[in-house]
Write an enzyme that holds these catalytic residues in place. Structure first.
Site, PDB file in Angstrom:
ATOM      1  N   GLY A  25       0.780  -1.227   0.000  1.00 49.83           N
ATOM      2  CA  GLY A  25       0.000   0.000   0.000  1.00 49.83           C
ATOM      3  C   GLY A  25       0.812   1.277   0.000  1.00 49.83           C
ATOM      4  N   SER A  26       2.134   1.176  -0.018  1.00 50.18           N
ATOM      5  CA  SER A  26       2.972   2.374   0.063  1.00 50.18           C
ATOM      6  C   SER A  26       2.928   3.175  -1.236  1.00 50.18           C
ATOM      7  CB  SER A  26       4.422   1.971   0.379  1.00 50.18           C
ATOM      8  OG  SER A  26       4.903   1.016  -0.564  1.00 50.18           O
ATOM      9  N   LYS A 219      -1.290  -1.257 -12.531  1.00 53.13           N
ATOM     10  CA  LYS A 219      -1.080   0.106 -12.035  1.00 53.13           C
ATOM     11  C   LYS A 219       0.188   0.175 -11.197  1.00 53.13           C
ATOM     12  CE  LYS A 219      -3.774   2.333  -8.950  1.00 53.13           C
ATOM     13  NZ  LYS A 219      -5.053   2.900  -8.472  1.00 53.13           N
ATOM     14  N   LYS A 221       2.765   2.970  -8.811  1.00 54.56           N
ATOM     15  CA  LYS A 221       2.837   4.238  -8.094  1.00 54.56           C
ATOM     16  C   LYS A 221       4.015   5.060  -8.623  1.00 54.56           C
ATOM     17  CE  LYS A 221      -0.499   3.282  -5.167  1.00 54.56           C
ATOM     18  NZ  LYS A 221      -1.711   4.107  -4.971  1.00 54.56           N
ATOM     19  N   ASP A 249      -0.185   6.302 -10.678  1.00 54.41           N
ATOM     20  CA  ASP A 249      -0.883   6.931  -9.552  1.00 54.41           C
ATOM     21  C   ASP A 249       0.119   7.742  -8.734  1.00 54.41           C
ATOM     22  OD1 ASP A 249      -2.412   7.625  -7.379  1.00 54.41           O
ATOM     23  OD2 ASP A 249      -2.990   5.578  -6.840  1.00 54.41           O
ATOM     24  N   ASN A 251      -0.814   9.872  -6.197  1.00 56.91           N
ATOM     25  CA  ASN A 251      -1.310  10.081  -4.836  1.00 56.91           C
ATOM     26  C   ASN A 251      -1.132  11.515  -4.340  1.00 56.91           C
ATOM     27  OD1 ASN A 251      -0.564   6.891  -4.761  1.00 56.91           O
ATOM     28  ND2 ASN A 251      -2.348   7.374  -3.503  1.00 56.91           N
ATOM     29  N   GLU A 275      -3.368   9.050 -12.043  1.00 55.27           N
ATOM     30  CA  GLU A 275      -4.355   9.122 -10.967  1.00 55.27           C
ATOM     31  C   GLU A 275      -3.890  10.104  -9.894  1.00 55.27           C
ATOM     32  OE1 GLU A 275      -6.047   5.892  -7.701  1.00 55.27           O
ATOM     33  OE2 GLU A 275      -5.514   5.237  -9.721  1.00 55.27           O
ATOM     34  N   GLU A 304     -10.796   9.014  -5.405  1.00 54.11           N
ATOM     35  CA  GLU A 304     -10.508   8.216  -4.210  1.00 54.11           C
ATOM     36  C   GLU A 304     -10.649   9.033  -2.929  1.00 54.11           C
ATOM     37  OE1 GLU A 304      -6.418   6.258  -2.317  1.00 54.11           O
ATOM     38  OE2 GLU A 304      -6.631   6.463  -4.482  1.00 54.11           O
ATOM     39  N   ASP A 327     -15.368   5.714  -4.364  1.00 60.32           N
ATOM     40  CA  ASP A 327     -14.795   4.956  -3.246  1.00 60.32           C
ATOM     41  C   ASP A 327     -15.948   4.517  -2.351  1.00 60.32           C
ATOM     42  OD1 ASP A 327     -12.091   4.487  -1.547  1.00 60.32           O
ATOM     43  OD2 ASP A 327     -13.693   5.137  -0.205  1.00 60.32           O
ATOM     44  N   HIS A 354     -12.167   2.899  -6.982  1.00 50.65           N
ATOM     45  CA  HIS A 354     -10.944   2.722  -6.203  1.00 50.65           C
ATOM     46  C   HIS A 354     -11.150   1.567  -5.234  1.00 50.65           C
ATOM     47  CE1 HIS A 354      -9.036   3.564  -2.181  1.00 50.65           C
ATOM     48  NE2 HIS A 354      -7.978   3.380  -2.952  1.00 50.65           N
ATOM     49  N   ALA A 355     -10.123   0.707  -5.102  1.00 47.12           N
ATOM     50  CA  ALA A 355     -10.233  -0.418  -4.169  1.00 47.12           C
ATOM     51  C   ALA A 355      -8.892  -0.643  -3.491  1.00 47.12           C
ATOM     52  CB  ALA A 355     -10.740  -1.669  -4.886  1.00 47.12           C
ATOM     53  N   GLY A 356      -8.585  -1.914  -3.157  1.00 49.25           N
ATOM     54  CA  GLY A 356      -7.393  -2.208  -2.379  1.00 49.25           C
ATOM     55  C   GLY A 356      -7.718  -2.123  -0.906  1.00 49.25           C
TER      56      GLY A 356
END
Length: 435
Positions: A25-26, A219, A221, A249, A251, A275, A304, A327, A354-356
């Protein structure tokens, strides 16, 4: 249609996972997330329970739990029949409380709390109807559903008459779309290969594994440094080839001009979208980035961390997003998400949830099915995010087959966590945290 069972018990718990240890998730901003949920359980006078979650990254989950506890009085001793037959009023009792509203309104911690409560209410309603959430929703008569949703602040772009007409259009071939989902599932893309904290060796191994499983959309980051972004993008593109999709993405880490510059550098790796390239509240900034990247074939995805339907209205109206990322916990739950889907259809923008996180994949698959069956009628131009983390902690786990979400069939909204998950990772007294 709606059960007359009355809600007599309300419990909320703080459940946290130590994902910062593995850097799952980083990203460029959230460098050490501990995936967590505020977990709500509602129980009726007949002993039936419904479950809801809202997602966080560790510290601060206790604050969300406190906000949820402040909403308890709005739910206890109400019957499901009374809630759902006047759902718009129930929803506004949560979002328009004359004192609690000051802490939002309809955003931030109080809206995260609202989502947890309403997710539990919808889960309970679907369970009592013995239907998965997506079917529970699409089988509500269109007129009743439109009356349930809070459309306030949207009348400048769409009327309730237009919404009624829009949602009524697909009624005749709704079962055909459901059959398509039963046979083929819903297209997904995978994020698990490209977390920013992963080494190049791990990215390569995971990407090759997912290719062998049939994934065609990936995807990664971006956002720490130009050198790292270019190297990792080159690596993943070289592995997946020119025909598969690669999304990026950031973020929210860049300013507007920096986002444009960095993505023009990365265009050689053919990104399908960027994203959250800048602040999630900067509608004008996203519009500038969208305009600048359009000639390069790069779309902008966001949502998100978009606060509510009013923010989505602005992003859509000003062409500041080409992909609408709803989300399941950021906005006010099922009814507000449907309102956002309707807005996305109005402006011709595909919904790509958006998920995860923890449980988000379990929830948003229902939303993708609702979008296809009830709202947009489209599936070929959209995908639903998937990440391979913590599914085993839910009793109704998201299932992927041939890189597509399998249609959920168990009653409810798939929010229920296993006893092991709660007993082990409840914070601060679960066995994991105690040890």
């Amino acid at each position: 249609m709606f059960s007359r069972d009355k809600i007599v018990e309300f419990e909320v718990q703080d459940v946290r996972y130590p994902t910062s240890k593995t850097l799952d998730g980083s990203d460029s901003v959230h460098t050490d997330p501990d995936y967590s949920v505020a977990y709500v359980t509602l129980t009726t006078d007949k002993g039936v329970s419904g479950y809801g979650i809202t997602f966080t990254l560790g510290a601060g989950t206790d604050v969300v739990v406190k906000a949820i506890e402040l909403l308890k009085r709005k739910v206890l001793d109400k019957s499901l029949h009374d809630i759902f037959t006047n759902y718009r009023a129930f929803y506004r009792s949560l979002t328009q409380d004359s004192q609690m509203r000051w802490l939002g309104p309809e955003k931030g911690i109080v809206h995260l709390a609202t989502a947890a409560v309403t997710n539990a209410v919808w889960d309970l309603g679907a369970r009592l109807a013995n239907k998965p959430l997506w079917r529970f929703v699409v089988e509500i008569p269109v007129g009743d559903l439109v009356a349930m949703i809070d459309w306030s602040y949207l009348s400048d772009v769409i009327s309730e008459d237009e919404i009624m007409e829009m949602l009524s259009e697909g009624e005749h071939d709704k079962e055909k779309r459901i059959k398509h989902l039963e046979e083929r599932g819903y297209p997904a893309y995978i994020t698990s290969v490209g977390w920013l904290g992963y080494s190049d060796e791990k990215v390569k191994r995971l990407t090759n594994e997912k290719l062998s499983e049939g994934w065609t959309a990936f995807k990664m980051k971006v956002g720490i440094s130009q050198e790292d972004d270019m190297r990792r993008a080159k690596l993943i593109r070289s592995l997946i080839g020119p025909d598969n999709k690669l999304m990026m993405d950031a973020n929210q880490i860049w300013d507007v001009k920096e986002a444009i510059t960095r993505m023009k550098q990365l265009k050689k790796y053919d990104p399908y979208w960027i994203e959250e390239p800048t602040s999630p509240d900067d509608v004008d900034g996203h519009a500038q980035i969208s305009m600048a990247l359009r000639e390069h074939g790069i779309g902008v995805a966001t949502g998100e961390m978009c606060q509510n339907r009013v923010m989505f209205k602005q992003f859509l109206k000003l062409h500041a997003m080409q992909f609408c990322q709803i989300d399941s916990c950021r906005t006010g739950g099922v009814s507000e998400v449907i309102a956002i889907m309707v807005l996305a259809r109005k402006f011709g923008v595909p919904v790509v949830p958006h998920a995860g996180g923890v449980g988000l994949c379990e929830l948003v698959r229902h939303y993708s099915m609702i979008d296809y069956v009830l709202v947009s009628g489209k599936i070929d131009d959209r995908m639903c995010e998937y990440a391979e983390h913590l599914h085993e902690h839910f009793t109704d786990q998201a299932e992927i087959k041939n890189a597509r979400y399998v249609l959920p069939y168990r009653p409810g909204f798939s929010c229920e966590m296993t006893e092991y998950a709660v007993d082990t990772f409840r914070f601060p007294d679960g066995t994991y945290w105690n040890n």
